[in-house]
Design a protein around this motif. Structure first.
Motif, PDB file in Angstrom:
ATOM      1  N   SER A  88       0.844  -1.619  -0.330  1.00  6.90           N
ATOM      2  CA  SER A  88      -0.009  -0.014  -0.198  1.00  6.90           C
ATOM      3  C   SER A  88       0.921   1.193  -0.553  1.00  6.90           C
ATOM      4  O   SER A  88       0.443   2.435  -0.845  1.00  6.90           O
ATOM      5  CB  SER A  88      -0.874  -0.058   1.060  1.00  6.90           C
ATOM      6  OG  SER A  88      -0.486  -0.068   2.305  1.00  6.90           O
ATOM      7  N   CYS A 106      -8.637  -0.037 -12.951  1.00 10.18           N
ATOM      8  CA  CYS A 106      -8.884  -1.431 -11.497  1.00 10.18           C
ATOM      9  C   CYS A 106      -9.200  -2.507 -11.713  1.00 10.18           C
ATOM     10  O   CYS A 106     -10.208  -2.149 -12.535  1.00 10.18           O
ATOM     11  CB  CYS A 106      -8.604  -0.922 -10.977  1.00 10.18           C
ATOM     12  SG  CYS A 106      -7.376   0.063  -9.770  1.00 10.18           S
ATOM     13  N   ASP A 108     -12.587  -4.333 -10.886  1.00  8.82           N
ATOM     14  CA  ASP A 108     -13.326  -4.300  -9.262  1.00  8.82           C
ATOM     15  C   ASP A 108     -13.236  -6.163  -8.280  1.00  8.82           C
ATOM     16  O   ASP A 108     -13.178  -7.057  -8.700  1.00  8.82           O
ATOM     17  CB  ASP A 108     -15.517  -4.676 -10.369  1.00  8.82           C
ATOM     18  CG  ASP A 108     -16.372  -4.648  -9.319  1.00  8.82           C
ATOM     19  OD1 ASP A 108     -15.878  -3.697  -8.768  1.00  8.82           O
ATOM     20  OD2 ASP A 108     -17.329  -4.750  -9.949  1.00  8.82           O
ATOM     21  N   ASP A 110     -10.244  -5.877  -6.652  1.00  4.30           N
ATOM     22  CA  ASP A 110      -8.740  -6.118  -6.429  1.00  4.30           C
ATOM     23  C   ASP A 110      -8.890  -5.493  -4.735  1.00  4.30           C
ATOM     24  O   ASP A 110      -9.479  -4.644  -4.685  1.00  4.30           O
ATOM     25  CB  ASP A 110      -8.045  -5.137  -7.731  1.00  4.30           C
ATOM     26  CG  ASP A 110      -7.006  -5.788  -8.121  1.00  4.30           C
ATOM     27  OD1 ASP A 110      -6.624  -6.782  -6.400  1.00  4.30           O
ATOM     28  OD2 ASP A 110      -5.710  -6.068  -8.868  1.00  4.30           O
ATOM     29  N   PHE A 111      -7.323  -5.790  -4.438  1.00  8.14           N
ATOM     30  CA  PHE A 111      -6.275  -6.424  -2.839  1.00  8.14           C
ATOM     31  C   PHE A 111      -7.466  -4.398  -2.740  1.00  8.14           C
ATOM     32  O   PHE A 111      -6.024  -3.490  -3.630  1.00  8.14           O
ATOM     33  CB  PHE A 111      -5.749  -6.465  -3.001  1.00  8.14           C
ATOM     34  CG  PHE A 111      -5.618  -6.444  -1.537  1.00  8.14           C
ATOM     35  CD1 PHE A 111      -5.992  -7.277  -0.852  1.00  8.14           C
ATOM     36  CD2 PHE A 111      -4.809  -5.608  -0.697  1.00  8.14           C
ATOM     37  CE1 PHE A 111      -6.263  -8.262   0.750  1.00  8.14           C
ATOM     38  CE2 PHE A 111      -3.749  -6.361   0.538  1.00  8.14           C
ATOM     39  CZ  PHE A 111      -4.605  -7.092   0.948  1.00  8.14           C
ATOM     40  N   SER A 112      -7.236  -3.992  -1.519  1.00  8.49           N
ATOM     41  CA  SER A 112      -7.329  -2.516  -0.698  1.00  8.49           C
ATOM     42  C   SER A 112      -6.038  -1.892  -1.392  1.00  8.49           C
ATOM     43  O   SER A 112      -6.007  -0.874  -1.258  1.00  8.49           O
ATOM     44  CB  SER A 112      -8.331  -2.619   0.136  1.00  8.49           C
ATOM     45  OG  SER A 112      -9.678  -2.825   0.041  1.00  8.49           O
ATOM     46  N   SER A 113      -5.086  -2.642  -0.525  1.00  9.61           N
ATOM     47  CA  SER A 113      -3.282  -1.831  -1.183  1.00  9.61           C
ATOM     48  C   SER A 113      -3.095  -1.150  -2.538  1.00  9.61           C
ATOM     49  O   SER A 113      -2.229  -0.382  -2.522  1.00  9.61           O
ATOM     50  CB  SER A 113      -2.783  -2.851  -0.992  1.00  9.61           C
ATOM     51  OG  SER A 113      -3.148  -3.133   0.284  1.00  9.61           O
ATOM     52  N   VAL A 115      -5.909  -0.240  -4.694  1.00 10.00           N
ATOM     53  CA  VAL A 115      -7.071   0.622  -5.027  1.00 10.00           C
ATOM     54  C   VAL A 115      -6.466   2.250  -4.209  1.00 10.00           C
ATOM     55  O   VAL A 115      -6.893   2.887  -4.857  1.00 10.00           O
ATOM     56  CB  VAL A 115      -8.231  -0.046  -4.834  1.00 10.00           C
ATOM     57  CG1 VAL A 115      -9.347   0.617  -5.430  1.00 10.00           C
ATOM     58  CG2 VAL A 115      -8.381  -1.813  -5.614  1.00 10.00           C
ATOM     59  N   ALA A 116      -7.189   1.483  -2.705  1.00 11.86           N
ATOM     60  CA  ALA A 116      -7.290   3.194  -2.176  1.00 11.86           C
ATOM     61  C   ALA A 116      -6.582   4.090  -2.218  1.00 11.86           C
ATOM     62  O   ALA A 116      -7.147   4.935  -2.197  1.00 11.86           O
ATOM     63  CB  ALA A 116      -7.116   2.451  -0.339  1.00 11.86           C
ATOM     64  N   LEU A 119      -7.688   6.130  -4.798  1.00  9.00           N
ATOM     65  CA  LEU A 119      -8.787   6.686  -4.035  1.00  9.00           C
ATOM     66  C   LEU A 119      -9.112   7.806  -3.564  1.00  9.00           C
ATOM     67  O   LEU A 119      -9.764   8.944  -3.368  1.00  9.00           O
ATOM     68  CB  LEU A 119     -10.044   5.104  -3.831  1.00  9.00           C
ATOM     69  CG  LEU A 119     -10.454   4.434  -4.361  1.00  9.00           C
ATOM     70  CD1 LEU A 119     -11.361   3.529  -3.583  1.00  9.00           C
ATOM     71  CD2 LEU A 119     -11.032   4.824  -6.027  1.00  9.00           C
ATOM     72  N   HIS A 130     -12.793   0.620 -12.242  1.00  3.66           N
ATOM     73  CA  HIS A 130     -13.713  -1.071 -12.025  1.00  3.66           C
ATOM     74  C   HIS A 130     -13.923  -1.099 -12.836  1.00  3.66           C
ATOM     75  O   HIS A 130     -15.433  -1.147 -12.941  1.00  3.66           O
ATOM     76  CB  HIS A 130     -14.078  -0.887 -10.249  1.00  3.66           C
ATOM     77  CG  HIS A 130     -13.551   0.352  -9.574  1.00  3.66           C
ATOM     78  ND1 HIS A 130     -13.032  -0.256  -8.015  1.00  3.66           N
ATOM     79  CD2 HIS A 130     -13.901   1.459  -8.741  1.00  3.66           C
ATOM     80  CE1 HIS A 130     -12.530   0.579  -7.720  1.00  3.66           C
ATOM     81  NE2 HIS A 130     -12.988   2.431  -8.304  1.00  3.66           N
TER      82      HIS A 130
END
Ligand code: PLP
Length: 356
Positions: A88, A106, A108, A110-113, A115-116, A119, A130
């Motif tokens: 991340s 990205c 839809d 996918d792992f938060s590290s 994507v976030a 965001l 996504h």
């Protein structure tokens, strides 16, 4: 600090023998197991540290050896490899360099590290689109600044068609960022094919948590802002300890963060091990087990090492757990993973526990 002799495996069997005999452990996708060499290295380091014999420069040399071995494992020049502690935080470096209004594509779910970190730049117009995994390549458009994806999806084990994504990205002039965390260690990877990659080594590479890598194409070194710069971002870390000057290495080391020393000591034998193995043989082993599990579950075998299936109420995971099998549940699905230490006995035991 005593240096730990590495013991490169000559064969898959040699490698398998280095792992503890833990039965029913189907959870490399959650966290890998340490080899005997990693356990020895950590014990030796603890003794050395508690005797006042450890020193920062020795740890620094360990980090450089691991960096070099990782570079060879992912077929990339060592000058393009930076070190960090979490994916991340490494992805955040890329996100900080997204131009205002940039579109990031990205997968839809996918792992938060991955994507976030994008965001959180919504306030300056960075948008994340996504799309379904099968639509990823076709969704790259002229406005896409970056396509960011995990090569192997954490929640489903699905593998992205990297050839299609890379060629669509090149055609559109988009950058590629690939998270290799769920891939490196069982799927042969070539990080040099992507503009940027990230990888946390505590899963399929069986390192302690806190050992992560970033690769950056040379063409992007000046484009990405080293927002985590510190004493480790300098070319010579010991000449970079104090201001007022900014110390930036000319290569990917400019993105380094200071290492969690002990974790790198534990990582050295395993990164060495995986770099010494025949990647195709490791891959074939994992896929033979993953495909056998899929067939037992009436799922089309797709060459995956992570197999998942619907389990909204958690009853499938509960059956595995009751049988003494270590599995996991993610996004409403039961999840099992097959790595070097697993055998067809593990597949049979899991299918039996599930009543198949
Ligand atoms: C694809 C992927 N990337 C990264 C991570 C770990 O993220 P971090 O390094 O930020 O803890 C995981 C953990 O499950 C993952 O599956």
């Amino acid at each position: 600090m005593p240096s730990i002799a590495s013991s490169p495996a000559r064969s898959l069997d040699d490698a398998v023998r280095q792992f503890p005999a833990v039965r029913g452990y189907l959870a490399a996708c959650t966290l890998g197991l340490p080899t005997s060499a990693t356990i020895d290295a950590l014990r030796t380091d603890l003794t050395s540290w508690s005797s006042g014999l450890s020193d920062a420069t020795g740890y620094g040399r360990t980090v450089e050896r691991v960096r070099t071995r990782y570079a060879s494992l992912v077929h990339s020049p060592v000058e393009t490899v930076a070190i960090g502690s979490q994916t991340s935080a490494l992805v955040s470096v890329v996100a900080a360099s997204a131009p205002d209004g940039a579109e990031v594509l990205c997968i839809d779910g996918d792992f938060s590290s991955l994507v976030a970190p994008f965001l959180v730049h919504a306030d300056r117009g960075v948008t994340v689109r996504h799309v379904a995994i099968d639509d990823l390549a076709a969704s790259i458009g002229p406005n896409t600044w970056l396509v960011a994806f995990s090569l192997v999806q954490s929640a489903t084990g699905r593998i992205v068609d990297q050839d299609a994504v890379i060629s669509a990205a090149h055609a559109a002039g988009a950058l590629t960022l690939c998270d290799l965390t769920q891939a490196t260690g069982w799927l042969p990877v070539d990080a040099s094919r992507f503009d940027v990659t990230v990888c946390h080594a505590y899963k399929w590479l069986c390192a302690p948590r806190g050992v992560a890598f970033l690769t950056v194409a040379r063409t992007l070194l000046e484009t990405l802002r080293p927002v985590q710069a510190g004493w480790y971002s300098g070319e010579d870390v010991w000449a970079s300890c104090y201001g007022p000057a900014l110390h930036l290495s000319p290569d990917a080391r400019r993105f380094d963060v200071s290492p969690a020393w002990q974790a790198w000591v534990g990582a050295e034998p395993v990164i060495d091990l995986f770099a010494s193995l025949d990647a195709e043989a490791v891959h074939a082993h994992a896929v033979s087990l993953g495909d056998a599990m899929s067939e037992g579950l009436d799922i089309d075998p797709r060459g995956q090492a992570i197999i998942t299936w619907p389990d909204r109420d958690g009853s499938e995971l509960a059956k595995l757990t009751a049988a003494g099998i270590t599995a996991s549940g993610r996004a409403g699905r039961a999840r099992v993973a097959f790595h070097l230490w697993n055998t067809q006995d593990d597949v049979r035991a899991a299918l039996t526990a599930l009543g198949r």
